[in-house]
Design a protein around this motif. Structure first.
Motif, PDB file in Angstrom:
ATOM      1  N   ARG A   1     -34.624   1.805  29.545  1.00 52.57           N
ATOM      2  CA  ARG A   1     -35.539   2.639  28.775  1.00 52.57           C
ATOM      3  C   ARG A   1     -36.843   2.866  29.527  1.00 52.57           C
ATOM      4  NH1 ARG A   1     -34.687   3.457  23.420  1.00 52.57           N
ATOM      5  NH2 ARG A   1     -36.563   4.726  23.649  1.00 52.57           N
ATOM      6  N   LEU A   2     -37.341   1.839  30.145  1.00 59.43           N
ATOM      7  CA  LEU A   2     -38.547   1.999  30.955  1.00 59.43           C
ATOM      8  C   LEU A   2     -38.303   2.967  32.111  1.00 59.43           C
ATOM      9  CD1 LEU A   2     -39.752  -1.715  31.139  1.00 59.43           C
ATOM     10  CD2 LEU A   2     -40.764   0.129  29.787  1.00 59.43           C
ATOM     11  N   LEU A   3     -37.135   2.826  32.704  1.00 57.06           N
ATOM     12  CA  LEU A   3     -36.787   3.704  33.816  1.00 57.06           C
ATOM     13  C   LEU A   3     -36.638   5.148  33.344  1.00 57.06           C
ATOM     14  CD1 LEU A   3     -36.196   3.487  36.842  1.00 57.06           C
ATOM     15  CD2 LEU A   3     -33.789   3.227  36.273  1.00 57.06           C
ATOM     16  N   SER A   4     -36.025   5.329  32.176  1.00 56.37           N
ATOM     17  CA  SER A   4     -35.820   6.672  31.636  1.00 56.37           C
ATOM     18  C   SER A   4     -37.150   7.370  31.376  1.00 56.37           C
ATOM     19  CB  SER A   4     -34.996   6.592  30.348  1.00 56.37           C
ATOM     20  OG  SER A   4     -34.864   7.858  29.759  1.00 56.37           O
ATOM     21  N   ASP A   5     -38.111   6.611  30.854  1.00 59.30           N
ATOM     22  CA  ASP A   5     -39.425   7.213  30.590  1.00 59.30           C
ATOM     23  C   ASP A   5     -40.125   7.592  31.884  1.00 59.30           C
ATOM     24  OD1 ASP A   5     -38.962   6.803  27.934  1.00 59.30           O
ATOM     25  OD2 ASP A   5     -40.041   4.891  27.832  1.00 59.30           O
ATOM     26  N   ALA A   6     -39.796   6.899  32.964  1.00 62.27           N
ATOM     27  CA  ALA A   6     -40.465   7.180  34.230  1.00 62.27           C
ATOM     28  C   ALA A   6     -39.856   8.376  34.956  1.00 62.27           C
ATOM     29  CB  ALA A   6     -40.400   5.948  35.135  1.00 62.27           C
ATOM     30  N   VAL A   7     -38.604   8.697  34.642  1.00 58.61           N
ATOM     31  CA  VAL A   7     -37.946   9.834  35.308  1.00 58.61           C
ATOM     32  C   VAL A   7     -38.542  11.124  34.775  1.00 58.61           C
ATOM     33  CG1 VAL A   7     -35.769  11.047  35.646  1.00 58.61           C
ATOM     34  CG2 VAL A   7     -35.820   8.561  35.718  1.00 58.61           C
TER      35      VAL A   7
ATOM     36  N   LEU B   1     -27.911   1.311  21.632  1.00 64.05           N
ATOM     37  CA  LEU B   1     -28.837   0.608  22.502  1.00 64.05           C
ATOM     38  C   LEU B   1     -29.739   1.582  23.256  1.00 64.05           C
ATOM     39  CD1 LEU B   1     -26.561  -2.182  24.036  1.00 64.05           C
ATOM     40  CD2 LEU B   1     -28.452  -2.494  22.428  1.00 64.05           C
ATOM     41  N   TYR B   2     -29.156   2.652  23.728  1.00 70.96           N
ATOM     42  CA  TYR B   2     -29.934   3.587  24.540  1.00 70.96           C
ATOM     43  C   TYR B   2     -30.857   4.449  23.686  1.00 70.96           C
ATOM     44  CZ  TYR B   2     -30.995   6.767  28.377  1.00 70.96           C
ATOM     45  OH  TYR B   2     -31.638   7.482  29.345  1.00 70.96           O
ATOM     46  N   LEU B   3     -30.408   4.769  22.451  1.00 72.31           N
ATOM     47  CA  LEU B   3     -31.190   5.672  21.606  1.00 72.31           C
ATOM     48  C   LEU B   3     -32.252   4.960  20.783  1.00 72.31           C
ATOM     49  CD1 LEU B   3     -28.292   7.943  20.287  1.00 72.31           C
ATOM     50  CD2 LEU B   3     -30.010   8.550  22.005  1.00 72.31           C
ATOM     51  N   SER B   4     -32.125   3.649  20.591  1.00 71.92           N
ATOM     52  CA  SER B   4     -33.058   2.930  19.727  1.00 71.92           C
ATOM     53  C   SER B   4     -34.486   3.092  20.224  1.00 71.92           C
ATOM     54  CB  SER B   4     -32.701   1.438  19.703  1.00 71.92           C
ATOM     55  OG  SER B   4     -31.472   1.237  19.039  1.00 71.92           O
ATOM     56  N   ASN B   5     -35.401   3.254  19.247  1.00 69.82           N
ATOM     57  CA  ASN B   5     -36.800   3.343  19.656  1.00 69.82           C
ATOM     58  C   ASN B   5     -37.292   1.962  20.086  1.00 69.82           C
ATOM     59  OD1 ASN B   5     -37.602   1.874  17.306  1.00 69.82           O
ATOM     60  ND2 ASN B   5     -37.477   3.789  16.120  1.00 69.82           N
ATOM     61  N   ASP B   6     -38.454   1.954  20.700  1.00 71.65           N
ATOM     62  CA  ASP B   6     -38.936   0.723  21.325  1.00 71.65           C
ATOM     63  C   ASP B   6     -39.087  -0.410  20.326  1.00 71.65           C
ATOM     64  OD1 ASP B   6     -38.945   2.112  23.637  1.00 71.65           O
ATOM     65  OD2 ASP B   6     -41.093   2.538  23.653  1.00 71.65           O
TER      66      ASP B   6
ATOM     67  N   PHE C   1     -27.523   7.611  30.129  1.00 72.86           N
ATOM     68  CA  PHE C   1     -27.361   6.165  30.264  1.00 72.86           C
ATOM     69  C   PHE C   1     -26.847   5.838  31.664  1.00 72.86           C
ATOM     70  CE2 PHE C   1     -26.617   2.382  27.346  1.00 72.86           C
ATOM     71  CZ  PHE C   1     -26.545   1.467  28.388  1.00 72.86           C
ATOM     72  N   CYS C   2     -25.791   6.514  32.087  1.00 74.40           N
ATOM     73  CA  CYS C   2     -25.198   6.245  33.405  1.00 74.40           C
ATOM     74  C   CYS C   2     -26.159   6.631  34.524  1.00 74.40           C
ATOM     75  CB  CYS C   2     -23.881   7.004  33.556  1.00 74.40           C
ATOM     76  SG  CYS C   2     -22.583   6.435  32.451  1.00 74.40           S
ATOM     77  N   ARG C   3     -26.876   7.735  34.311  1.00 73.81           N
ATOM     78  CA  ARG C   3     -27.860   8.139  35.334  1.00 73.81           C
ATOM     79  C   ARG C   3     -28.888   7.033  35.556  1.00 73.81           C
ATOM     80  NH1 ARG C   3     -32.392  12.080  33.403  1.00 73.81           N
ATOM     81  NH2 ARG C   3     -33.053  10.037  32.592  1.00 73.81           N
ATOM     82  N   ASP C   4     -29.455   6.548  34.452  1.00 78.52           N
ATOM     83  CA  ASP C   4     -30.485   5.516  34.575  1.00 78.52           C
ATOM     84  C   ASP C   4     -29.896   4.207  35.091  1.00 78.52           C
ATOM     85  OD1 ASP C   4     -32.180   7.400  33.572  1.00 78.52           O
ATOM     86  OD2 ASP C   4     -32.115   6.664  31.510  1.00 78.52           O
TER      87      ASP C   4
END
Length: 1409
Positions: free
Chosen positions: A583-589, A549-554, A705-708
């Motif tokens: 995923r949106l949050l990860s891209d923003a970090v 789930l976390y690694l899948s591309n958009d 994953f846990c961080r986000d």
């Protein structure tokens, strides 16, 4: 059906997705050492030769999926480039030796598809086709290389071991393809196979169309090579040379085969050719005819315009299912802007062949590198426009939507390295370059060679050495570029970043080149998929659903609406929506935010606080409205808390069961073969690296994953009740339950990421041996988790070390223990995706800090990885509540290894509170000792104390034992043991007073006595007698005396001073009688046992000291009991029944007690002093003087000439002086007749005698002085009846020596009658007659004073007398000799006159009456 081991559901809670993840199994040591072989058949390069792209492929053994097989998990992969083929054999179970070979074909180019490997029962055959030649390598099959089917070693020989012995130029194994006159070009594709008859057959794509088949006879049979050309006219020509063009007819260029494949099917061999005109042609080798010609564009919709363009990049693959006996083929048509896979199945009916369409699959990727066809799937490998590797797979039978499954390939290392302000650039770059996940050794070596400008070749450099070389090279480059002598620290930092980034960029280029994909291979037996790259091989592992789930591309993520994580559709929808927000949050970090979060975890700061800071930063810099987009998506999440709970449950590796140790196989599984196979399964360095890197990637993914997720939870709190349907209750649950859980999961995965990238240290053997000794002291050396392995490779991560030495066996046993029967276990097939995912998950559970198992820290301790262990404990300390005490104990071990003993002691003390709660400490405190302590905590303290003793840390032992005493309040035995330890180590450290205090505190009388004995002995040996004497010894006085006495009587007198110690002990306590007794006994033993001058001197001093002691007390108490003689003291440990010779001792005799008073001691003292004097003047006499009695000593003294001493001894012991005078007389006799030498010796002993009037002039000789000494003694020591004179005269006369006048005069004055008798005894008649005459004259008044006569004969004087008997004897003797007649007459006349006068005088006296 393939049998897959079942795994306990509790252990395998993780759910697998359909996607895979790439794990690079590249080496961290220097690359494979390829043995080079050159094949030169004397050919010339073809003009205008075509250069083919590099390629790669693999071969998997038929039994590679069987557990009980030498070839289990074993395969060969190859790569080609130009004229060279690289062949490597690998195993996932054992390390193969000599497994890499490089074959170069001079002036030739290896064709696409030109390498093929087949196996028989006895051999492995490698077929290679080039543009001018075909070759065959005949290698032994692994099953024929070993006597036993199973090999127990961790290393095995590869099939390429003896490849250098092969003669590849031999005509039986090499053949030059005949060329046609006038023909240009060369074959463009090839394939090869092994016929049922053992022939090696090669199908080559002719440059003008058609197929050329070259057949080599079996390698073990004689035969000739045959060449056959297959043409579209379906007429076969056997060629001794090429047919002329006019006879063959022109071939259409569209017939040029781009890809070839062949397969023996039923009773025929089919050759499939995918040609330039987009047509697939099927040839029968048996009938030499083209059976089918299929236009593949018919299966491609909207193919207008494609037909007119010659095909390029088409590929063909075959798949044969043994179970269904079906032959399938897949055709890839490379068309501009799109590609298509078409799967067909070969069918035969009524001797006619046909192809049935199975599936058509479309892809938008441009450049296909390679693909593989299995019985169910197509695996494809592309390179996109950005030169990025793309891998996908699809099930071509049951995929109506045409959806390809993802494979998450490893991205290249970052273009830039983030360096924090508090980080050193060099250390940061080195950490990135040499981490286990980013760069191969080959890339770093090549970059280093370029950086050094190719000055030298780097061969077989260890990882540590390579790291040092890189550091030196970059630093030297930096130093050589510096022109200024002084610059600021910031300027130097910028220079470091500049030069290290330059080297890093060079490594990136080479890593990118080595990562170029060349092909992929899929094992039909194990379903293992490998990507074959330019410099290494990577492996595809199933992806866990939560990672997927976390690694899948958009595109994939936003098209999914459910997940296998949960069966609840609504909950699954919420999970997917939540992950989309993540995923949106990860891209923003940003990178800085991620770095700050990472540093917060590294420095043990609160993850929740760090997440809040990141969220504040995001809210403050939300220029792209990311937070607004996330808010919009959160509106679609109906139950966020439940979704978070599902995600957390999937990531939480905590288990209820104990994952400790090696699980036993069920009953009936004790098969030797099975156990050996399981002991090696997935144990090679490649498997270790792949599995442990998979754990590392899982940890890295889930940490992000846990961080986000934690940041998202903080966002929920920030947004408030409106965002959660449940309102305040849901928000409270989020705050109290989910946020702390995710925070701990983040810390846990950060820990896993840290340890899986931490390299193990290389440890010297002596350190390992010492550590093993410490573990044996703790009685932990037999623990499976504490086993060390000499076969582990270096360098490796600590997780790899743990997996290789401990976890692998436990995991494999745990997986296979679920098999229900031995038959099922023996027949189990090794299905790579299922088994490796189970191993990865179980290994992560072994490493999970919140599980009860403690094997990982134990393994680090056993292998001396103290720095890594210390870091591990540091990272878990703030938040992990499992094995707290065990962790403190491990930290103490680290401190001990680093020499920080006091810190270690603090840790050991903190660990003691958990002794009865944690399995490791329970096992540590357990003991088989019958005299074990009463409580587990005391047993624990005892183990730690033994460890400290083994390491030689007495101060720490004292401190810990003092702590332990408080635990032993009701255990007297333990208290005694602890006080004994404290005493011992205080004594070792020289803390005498503290040792004495510990001794007095000991409650056990026997141990106290032992300690007291040791205290006495040690202090005596150290000569610290003052302390020993000054101690008070309350209630121990008699014991001390007894110990010192027993030691004194048991040891050598001259090397130990226990008697003197005991003397000082009694003097210090004013017990003078005891002190005197001790010294008297000492003197007695010295006389018996030490027959030397030094011993006699000590004896004199002892008697003198004894005398002084008795003189200090009142006279009525001045006595001692005489010690027993003859060394009859009790010896410690002596048998009461037997003597020192082992014989039965006689019954003890009751001895009389002798009391010695002061006068008795004085006698002994004088005797001892005489002995010493004797030894001083005559050292040889010391050996006999020690035990000589007074009488014997007189004789010895006289013999030596010590007459004064002898006389004194005689006076003391009331002995007769006769021996002294006789001895002195004899000396006079000897001197009378001796020579000059005798005179010189005399002066020596004369000096030892007191003679005040000694004259040492020339006129006085030694003889004269001796006579004078005799004369003075006779005058000084008078005796009744002058017996001393008599014995001297008797001695002289007996030797015929004339008597000196002084002696005669002295004796006749005392006893003239005795002198007369002596004369008569020795027949001295003349002297006797003269003496009688003189005596008569003296009686008559003439010289009477010379005879001691006061008054001569007269009527008024007292009566006088003569010795008539002697005179009668004299007269008789004179009368009998004629020569003495005159003398006789003279004497007779003198007597007659005397008689007359006597008669007259008598009458007068009568008358007077």
């Amino acid at each position: 059906m393939m049998s897959i081991p079942k795994v306990n559901a509790a252990k395998m809670a993780a759910v697998l997705e359909r996607s895979f993840i790439e794990i690079c199994g590249f080496e961290r040591e220097t690359p494979h050492r390829f043995r080079e072989i050159t094949v030169n058949l004397g050919l010339n390069a073809l003009p205008g030769g075509v250069k083919f792209p590099d390629s790669a492929g693999g071969f998997h053994y038929e039994e590679s999926g069987k557990l009980l097989s030498v070839t289990s998990n074993r395969f060969v992969h190859w790569s080609t480039s130009g004229d060279t083929v690289w062949l490597v054999e690998q195993s996932m179970d054992t390390n193969l030796l000599n497994n890499a070979v490089k074959v170069k074909f001079s002036q030739c180019t290896v064709l696409p598809g030109g390498v093929s490997i087949q196996e028989t029962a006895n051999n492995v055959l490698v077929f290679i086709a080039t543009n001018q030649t075909v070759h065959r390598l005949v290698l032994p099959h692994p099953t024929r290389m070993y006597r036993n089917e199973l090999v127990t070693e961790s290393h095995m020989q590869s099939i390429f071991t003896d490849v250098g012995k092969l003669s590849l130029q031999d005509p039986a194994h090499s053949f030059v393809i005949p060329t046609q006159a006038g023909q240009t070009g060369s074959p463009s594709a090839a394939t090869a196979w092994l016929s049922r008859q053992g022939d090696a057959q090669y199908a080559l794509a002719s440059p003008a169309g058609g197929i050329l088949v070259v057949t080599l006879p079996p390698h073990d049979l004689q035969g000739s090579v045959s060449v056959v050309e297959l043409k579209r006219s379906t007429v076969m020509q056997r060629l001794a040379g090429w047919m002329p063009t006019a006879m063959r007819g022109e071939q259409s260029p569209g017939d040029l085969a781009l890809s070839l494949a062949a397969r023996e099917y039923e009773d025929d061999t089919f050759i499939f050719a995918l040609c330039q005109d987009h047509k697939l042609r099927v040839w029968s080798y048996r009938v030499q005819a083209c059976l089918l010609e299929v236009d593949m564009l018919e299966y491609m919709p909207a193919c207008k315009g494609v037909k007119q363009v010659a095909g390029q990049g088409h590929k063909l693959r075959l798949s044969f299912s043994d179970a269904s006996a079906e032959l399938c083929l897949a055709v890839y048509l490379a068309v501009p802007n799109r590609g298509q896979f078409t799967v067909l199945q070969l069918a035969r009916a009524d001797n006619r062949c046909s192809l049935e369409h199975i599936s058509s699959l479309f892809t938008t990727q441009e450049t296909l590198v390679d693909f593989a066809l299995t019985s169910t799937d197509i695996w494809a490998l592309w390179v996109d426009d950005a030169n990025t590797t793309v891998v996908k797979y699809i099930n071509y039978e049951h995929n109506t939507a045409g959806q390809w499954n993802q494979v998450f390939v490893q991205p290249p290392p970052e273009d830039e390295v983030h360096i924090g302000v508090d980080q050193d650039p060099r250390e940061t770059y080195l950490e990135v370059l040499f981490s286990p996940l980013r760069f191969t050794a080959s890339a770093i070596v090549k970059a280093l060679q370029i950086y050094r400008r190719g000055s030298e070749r780097i061969i077989d450099v260890s990882w540590d050495k390579l790291k040092r070389d890189v550091t030196v090279a970059v630093e030297n480059e930096l130093q050589s570029s510096v022109t200024e002598f002084e610059f600021s620290q910031e300027e130097y930092r910028q220079l470091q970043v500049e030069f290290w980034s330059r080297f890093y960029a060079c490594c990136l280029q080479y890593q990118e080149a080595l990562s170029m994909p060349l092909g992929l291979t899929v094992s039909p037996q194990t379903a293992m998929v490998c990507l074959l790259k330019k410099g290494f091989v990577s492996f595809l592992l199933p992806c866990f659903a939560v990672d997927h789930l976390y690694l899948s591309n958009d595109k994939y993520l936003f098209s999914e609406d459910d997940t296998p994580i949960t069966e609840d559709a609504e909950l699954g929808h919420d999970v997917v929506q939540l992950v989309q927000c993540l995923r949106l949050l990860s891209d923003a970090v940003t990178g800085d935010m991620a770095y700050e979060m990472e540093q917060a975890l590294e420095h043990l700061q609160s993850p929740e606080r760090a997440a809040e800071l990141v969220l504040d930063n995001l809210l403050a810099t939300d220029n792209d409205n990311v937070i607004s987009d996330i808010q919009d998506k959160l509106q679609n999440v109906r139950n966020p808390v439940s979704a978070m709970f599902v995600l957390a449950s999937q990531m939480d590796l905590e288990t209820d069961t104990e994952g400790a140790g090696e699980g036993p196989l069920p009953p009936g599984h004790s098969s030797h073969n099975v156990r050996i196979s399981l002991s090696q399964l997935y144990g090679s360095s490649t498997a270790v690296s792949v599995i442990c890197q998979a754990v590392c990637h899982m940890a890295m993914t889930r940490a992000l994953f846990c961080r986000d997720l934690l940041i998202l939870q903080k966002l929920y709190l920030h947004l408030g009740d409106n965002m959660i349907p449940g309102g305040g209750a849901q928000l409270l649950q989020l705050q109290q339950d989910q946020i702390p859980r995710i925070s701990q999961l983040l810390s846990s995965y950060h820990l896993l990421k840290n340890i899986s990238q931490s390299l193990a240290s290389s440890i010297p053997m002596d350190t390992i041996d010492a550590n093993l000794q410490h573990l044996s002291v703790l009685e932990l050396s037999d623990s499976p988790a504490l086993s060390t392995s000499g076969s582990v490779l270096s360098p490796q991560t600590v997780v790899e070390l743990f997996y290789q030495t401990v976890a692998r066996k436990a995991i494999i046993s745990q997986i296979y223990s679920q098999q229900q029967s031995p038959m099922a276990l023996s027949n189990a097939l090794l299905h790579w995706p299922h088994i490796v995912s189970s191993i990865v998950n179980l290994l992560a559970q072994f490493l999970w800090p919140n599980n009860s198992g403690f094997q990982f820290p134990e393994c680090l301790m056993a292998n001396c990885q103290y720095a890594q262990l210390q870091e591990y404990v540091r990272l878990i300390q703030p938040w992990c509540q499992m094995n707290v005490g065990s962790s403190r104990f491990m930290l103490g071990q680290c401190y001990l290894a680093n020499g920080e003993g006091h810190k270690a002691l603090q840790c050991f003390q903190e660990a003691s509170t958990e002794v009865e709660k944690e399995d490791f400490l329970i096992r540590l405190s357990g003991t088989e000792d019958e005299e074990a302590a009463s409580t587990p905590r005391l047993q624990y303290y005892n183990k730690v104390l033994r460890l400290l003793e083994d390491m030689g840390l007495p101060e720490l032992i004292i401190q810990l034992a003092t702590m332990a005493i408080t635990e032993a309040a009701n255990d007297v035995r333990s208290q005694a043991a602890l006080w004994t330890r404290i005493f011992k180590h205080h004594l070792d450290l020289g803390h005498n007073h503290q040792a004495y205090e510990a001794l007095t505190q000991n409650p056990d009388a026997s141990r106290q006595l032992d300690c007291l004995r040791q205290l006495v002995v040690v202090l005596c040996e150290r000569s610290q007698l003052h302390d020993l004497v000054q101690f008070s010894y309350v209630n121990l006085h008699d014991e001390v005396v007894s110990i010192i006495e027993s030691r004194a009587r048991a040891v050598d007198l001259m090397s130990h001073n226990y008697y003197e110690l005991l003397y000082a002990f009694h003097i210090n306590r004013h017990n003078y009688r005891k002190a005197g007794t001790v010294m008297f006994e000492y003197g007695m033993r010295l006389g018996r046992e030490v027959r030397t001058q030094r011993g006699l001197q000590k004896q004199v001093n002892c008697y003198l000291a004894s005398l002084n002691c008795l003189r200090l007390i009142r006279s009525e108490y001045a006595w001692i009991v005489q010690p027993a003689s003859g060394a009859v003291y009790e010896r410690p440990g002596a048998s009461p029944k037997r003597n020192c010779d082992g014989e039965f001792a006689n019954d003890p005799v009751r001895r009389q007690i002798d009391i010695l008073e002061l006068k008795d001691l004085e006698k002994e003292y004088i005797l001892a002093r005489c002995r010493l004097t004797l030894a001083q003047h005559h050292p040889p006499s010391a050996a006999i003087a020690g035990s000589a009695s007074a009488v014997e000593m007189v004789a010895l003294l006289v013999q030596i000439g010590l007459f004064d001493c002898a006389l004194s001894l005689c006076k003391t012991f009331k002995l007769t002086l006769t021996p002294v005078f006789e001895g002195l007389a004899f000396k006079c006799i000897k001197l009378q007749y001796g020579g000059e030498e005798c005179q010189n010796e005399t002066w020596n002993w004369l000096a030892a005698n007191q003679l005040s009037t000694i004259i040492t002039t020339k006129e006085s000789s030694a003889t004269d002085e001796v006579w004078r000494l005799l004369e003075s003694y006779l005058e000084r020591y008078s005796s009744p009846n002058a017996q001393h004179h008599r014995c001297v005269i008797n001695k002289l006369l007996s030797h015929g020596v004339p008597l000196p006048d002084w002696l005669v005069n002295a004796y006749k004055r005392v006893d003239a009658a005795a002198l007369l008798r002596l004369y008569l005894n020795y027949d001295l008649l003349v002297e006797a007659a003269e003496l009688v005459v003189e005596l008569v004259d003296a009686l008559l008044g003439k010289g009477h004073q010379y005879f001691g006569i006061e008054k001569p004969l007269s009527a008024t004087a007292p009566p006088v007398w003569l010795p008539y008997t002697a005179i009668d004897q004299l007269l008789q003797a004179l009368n009998e000799t004629q020569t003495n007649a005159g003398l006789y007459n003279k004497l007779r006349d003198k007597l007659d006159g005397y008689h007359k006068l006597v008669e007259q005088t008598s009458r007068r006296k009568i008358l007077a009456l």
